[in-house]
Design an enzyme around this catalytic site. Sequence first.
Site, mmCIF file in Angstrom:
data_model
loop_
_atom_site.group_PDB
_atom_site.id
_atom_site.type_symbol
_atom_site.label_atom_id
_atom_site.label_comp_id
_atom_site.label_asym_id
_atom_site.label_seq_id
_atom_site.Cartn_x
_atom_site.Cartn_y
_atom_site.Cartn_z
ATOM 1 N N LYS A 22 0.843 -1.201 0.000
ATOM 2 C CA LYS A 22 0.000 0.000 0.000
ATOM 3 C C LYS A 22 0.881 1.256 0.000
ATOM 4 O O LYS A 22 0.583 2.236 -0.696
ATOM 5 C CB LYS A 22 -0.919 -0.027 1.223
ATOM 6 N N SER A 23 1.960 1.228 0.767
ATOM 7 C CA SER A 23 2.843 2.387 0.860
ATOM 8 C C SER A 23 3.484 2.714 -0.486
ATOM 9 O O SER A 23 3.514 3.871 -0.922
ATOM 10 C CB SER A 23 3.938 2.140 1.901
ATOM 11 N N GLY A 69 -5.773 7.554 5.385
ATOM 12 C CA GLY A 69 -4.899 8.594 5.926
ATOM 13 C C GLY A 69 -3.757 8.968 5.008
ATOM 14 O O GLY A 69 -3.432 10.151 4.845
ATOM 15 N N SER A 144 5.182 12.835 11.298
ATOM 16 C CA SER A 144 4.904 11.650 10.483
ATOM 17 C C SER A 144 5.643 11.733 9.154
ATOM 18 O O SER A 144 5.660 12.776 8.492
ATOM 19 C CB SER A 144 3.401 11.541 10.229
ATOM 20 N N SER A 145 6.244 10.622 8.759
ATOM 21 C CA SER A 145 6.970 10.598 7.485
ATOM 22 C C SER A 145 6.050 10.847 6.305
ATOM 23 O O SER A 145 6.505 11.230 5.223
ATOM 24 C CB SER A 145 7.676 9.255 7.308
ATOM 25 N N GLN A 146 4.734 10.640 6.486
ATOM 26 C CA GLN A 146 3.807 10.886 5.378
ATOM 27 C C GLN A 146 3.761 12.362 5.008
ATOM 28 O O GLN A 146 3.568 12.707 3.837
ATOM 29 C CB GLN A 146 2.410 10.378 5.734
ATOM 30 N N ASP A 291 3.874 0.345 12.214
ATOM 31 C CA ASP A 291 2.671 -0.374 11.785
ATOM 32 C C ASP A 291 2.670 -1.848 12.187
ATOM 33 O O ASP A 291 1.632 -2.497 12.130
ATOM 34 C CB ASP A 291 2.498 -0.268 10.266
ATOM 35 N N ARG A 368 -5.729 -2.973 11.227
ATOM 36 C CA ARG A 368 -4.626 -3.690 11.872
ATOM 37 C C ARG A 368 -5.033 -4.314 13.203
ATOM 38 O O ARG A 368 -4.456 -5.321 13.620
ATOM 39 C CB ARG A 368 -3.416 -2.758 12.040
ATOM 40 N N LYS A 392 -9.417 -2.350 4.150
ATOM 41 C CA LYS A 392 -8.643 -1.103 4.051
ATOM 42 C C LYS A 392 -7.254 -1.360 3.491
ATOM 43 O O LYS A 392 -6.737 -0.560 2.704
ATOM 44 C CB LYS A 392 -8.543 -0.438 5.423
#
Length: 412
Positions: A22-23, A69, A144-146, A291, A368, A392
């Site tokens: 997903k990432s 997210g 957050s790295s996002q 995660d 999760r 998800k």
Amino acid sequence: MNIDLKRSVTNKQSTIVVTGSKSETNRLLLLKALYPNLKLQNISNSDDSDMMHNALSNSSTLKDIHHAGTAMRFLTAYFSIQEGQEIVLTGSNRMQERPIKILVEALKQLDVVISYENNEGYPPIKIQGKRIAKNEVVLKADVSSQYISALLLIAPKLENGLKLILEGKITSVPYINMTLALLNEIGVKTSFENNIISVMPKNEVEDIELIVESDWSSASYFYSIVALSEIGTQISLTSYKKNSLQGDSSLVEIYADFGVETTFVDNSIVITKIKKTNKQFVEFDLQSSPDIAQTIVVTCFGLGLGCCLKGLHTLKIKETDRLEALKVELTKLGAIINVTNDSLILETSLSNFIIKSNTSIVTYQDHRMAMAFAPLALRVPIVIEEAEVVSKSFPDFWNDLKNIGFQFEETL
């Protein structure tokens, strides 16, 4: 839908096909939107990636990404540079409680035009896309790295590229490196020295086909299953790389402590229970791979081990407050557990160890939570509430569990 898991035993040997990360998928979907001649294979079939794809491909001025997210962060940056477009980006009730201000303030350093529709600092947000000439952003390094990846992904399409200055100690470095590696794969020049990341501008890229590696976060649940199974149990998972870009590939080293061996064969990993662990307590810093925290603590609980997990500060702003959710649900099962803002301690329970049977696990709309607790069916019957939430990130999860020997019934 609830899943009533019976006390189960896994098959001695199984093979599972896991779809793309997903990432990686969400990063590449955004890059493909910026550079349409990119071709992608093995993309994730997760809800999050579907939401990302739909938001990028439809012409609606209202983009609702529900619980996704990563999509919220990445799309905020993407639509900021779509000159002449005005959109509203929103999501579920929980998404509207998840902060976006750090990213918005960073983008405003580039003169991006974003406003809040309801509450200051939270979605929904209105974005007016424009051409960006400024090229320097200063950001706290422990966010957050996002947020960081969102800025880096749009950077090559800025007129003058981007110089991102990170102040303090950087967290989640593997996810930043993943983003930079994918940019490099499509020919974008980058540098990451000390706390400064630079991305050069690039208007066009060559025709390139990229194959998305399968998701290591999804692999974590099978590592847990093997750890909780009999010696000799073996599960093969495809498709994985030995030199993965994903931080969650640290599973290989972490689960060695639980007697699980990982072998790379062609494009697969073969995970095998080779021995019982001789440990009573383990400690891991998961700052680069938060995660997999839920999976690890449930594995430890199932084995009767204690653990201390650190580096978990980002878990409080996920789909739910994952630290509090773990404390509540594990306590129901009989665990003694304490959490802080960034850590979790589970007490060892090897003597007189009993897991409470037929406990109903609340999933808090968090995929999760559902998947991390499912392996406990190898110890006791357990109920997973709102089990459909796994879509998800891993829609095939329950079918895959059935294929490796788990027994369960679906109930309303």
